[in-house]
Design an enzyme around this catalytic site. Sequence first.
Site, PDB file in Angstrom:
ATOM      1  N   LYS A  53      38.611  35.267  36.985  1.00 15.68           N
ATOM      2  CA  LYS A  53      39.599  36.244  37.482  1.00 15.68           C
ATOM      3  C   LYS A  53      39.688  36.169  39.000  1.00 15.68           C
ATOM      4  CE  LYS A  53      40.622  41.235  37.047  1.00 15.68           C
ATOM      5  NZ  LYS A  53      40.162  42.510  36.424  1.00 15.68           N
ATOM      6  N   SER A  98      43.477  45.018  33.468  1.00 17.25           N
ATOM      7  CA  SER A  98      43.975  44.214  34.547  1.00 17.25           C
ATOM      8  C   SER A  98      43.641  42.725  34.424  1.00 17.25           C
ATOM      9  CB  SER A  98      43.417  44.725  35.873  1.00 17.25           C
ATOM     10  OG  SER A  98      42.010  44.569  35.905  1.00 17.25           O
ATOM     11  N   SER A 116      39.384  46.976  31.687  1.00 15.96           N
ATOM     12  CA  SER A 116      40.145  45.768  31.995  1.00 15.96           C
ATOM     13  C   SER A 116      39.671  44.483  31.344  1.00 15.96           C
ATOM     14  CB  SER A 116      40.193  45.546  33.494  1.00 15.96           C
ATOM     15  OG  SER A 116      41.164  46.371  34.048  1.00 15.96           O
TER      16      SER A 116
HETATM   17  N1  GLN Z   1      43.538  50.256  33.361  1.00 20.42           N
HETATM   18  C1  GLN Z   1      42.548  50.843  34.192  1.00 20.42           C
HETATM   19  C2  GLN Z   1      43.098  51.115  35.558  1.00 20.42           C
HETATM   20  O1  GLN Z   1      44.238  50.891  35.744  1.00 20.42           O
HETATM   21  C3  GLN Z   1      41.337  49.965  34.235  1.00 20.42           C
HETATM   22  C4  GLN Z   1      41.362  48.930  35.273  1.00 20.42           C
HETATM   23  C5  GLN Z   1      40.117  48.086  35.288  1.00 20.42           C
HETATM   24  O2  GLN Z   1      39.260  48.193  34.408  1.00 20.42           O
HETATM   25  N2  GLN Z   1      39.986  47.278  36.322  1.00 20.42           N
HETATM   26  O3  GLN Z   1      42.410  51.554  36.414  1.00 20.42           O
END
Ligand code: GLN
Length: 472
Positions: free
Chosen positions: A76, A151, A175
């Site tokens: 990532k 994400s 995410s």
């Molecule tokens: N969807 C969550 C957010 O928008 C989780 C993001 C993540 O785990 N990096 O914060």
Amino acid sequence: MADYSNLQALQSDLSNGKTSCTQLVEHYLQKIEDNKDLNAFVEVYSHDARSRATVIDAKIKHGTAGKLAGMVIGVKDNIAYQDHGLSAASKILEGFTSLFSATCVERLLEEDAIIIGRLNCDEFAMGSSNRFSHYGPVKNPLDKNLVPGGSSGGSATAVAAGLCMASLGSDTGGSIRQPASFTGIYGFKPSYGRISRHGLIAFASSFDQIGPFANSIEDTALLYEVMAGADQYDNTCSQREVTPVSLDGEKRAHKIAYFKDALENASLDPEVRAQAEAFIEKLRAAGHTVEGIDFPLLEYLVPTYYILSTAEASSNLARYDGIHFGYRSPNAHDLESTYKLSRTEGFGPEVKRRILLGTFVLSSGYYDAYYGKAQKTRRLVSDKTNEIFQDYDFIFSPTTPHTAFPIDQVESDPTQMYLEDIFTVHANITGCPSISLPLAQHKNGLPLGMQFTAAKYEEADLLQFAQTLVNN
Ligand code: GLN
């Protein structure tokens, strides 16, 4: 060449000379090229990957190759790899090159993994759809009109589409698990502090955790074991010994809890509920005890997560000032306009929203009402969760309230999307390990992750249990 979806199948062919790392890398490079429209990769390291393949092929011949020989991995774009670009999918890090590698990356390389590129994601890992990337949205390989989740959307798409064998993501509020659920693969978030965060671009430091995406529990467990363990560069990384994962252990009957209110939640797609209920019946038929319990704090999970994570993000992202890293506005003419314009032009809308929200909840007039309360709620949630783990081995839920949604879906209220995290944030608030398993399918044909969470540091138990479900 045969499509090797996991390492076990590949390594025997590597050792008997049926294939080589060089052939494998060429295979993946071709697949990446053929699937460019998925937009999973921000950058492909063709040259690096080819030269490492040659070195590792020689090691295999001499019998000196590491445990991950043949594992071709994508990382990532928020995890550092020395001398390679790193941008958290943000314009503000345009042109930035990392001076060091994340501890997890070093450990993978020591075991002879091959890193083939860096993967698209939501900007600074903020989002659930991968639409908030400076490089544009990532597509779901199962249906290109749908999001892959976020994400870590690029990490999920790359593995699901066979563009690499496994990948790394980060999970601050879901995410890794949510995109794994949307694309039909395995996604694992270990306990907070089990894998070093050194070299991970910070979003919310008390929640962030690195973990793998893979096509099997074996690969998930292997990557986890290689990366886990104490690290002198991260004080929040646990000193505890890592319990080895044994996947061929005996089948045991487990006690599993689920939150009654979660399955009755209004935001849950009725078909997801039906699938979760059917899965509970399967667990019972396999000899496990599964009980619905009350968890009165459920409605506080998403607000607690969004107050604390934005507060931490507003502080962490203060370092992007147009001076230290990456992008500097060409229109700036003094110190103040350098800060203002670089941040205004460099950050995207979701990141700005979170910085504003975080600054607000930390501001002197509102600190007690929001940040202070959320901290207290976090403690209550952890205490209550620890109590549950006195009586139960795992907590079960669907990973997400819905299957993957359309890329062009319009939300009138941006915070609506935050409710998508209802089942995943619990494990981040408490620091527990949690895994999404691709073991259910919606009647719309899309995959649906089944999520299990264990008590802190019980990764070995969780993975072993997951393997028995997969083998069933
Ligand atoms: N969807 C969550 C957010 O928008 C989780 C993001 C993540 O785990 N990096 O914060």
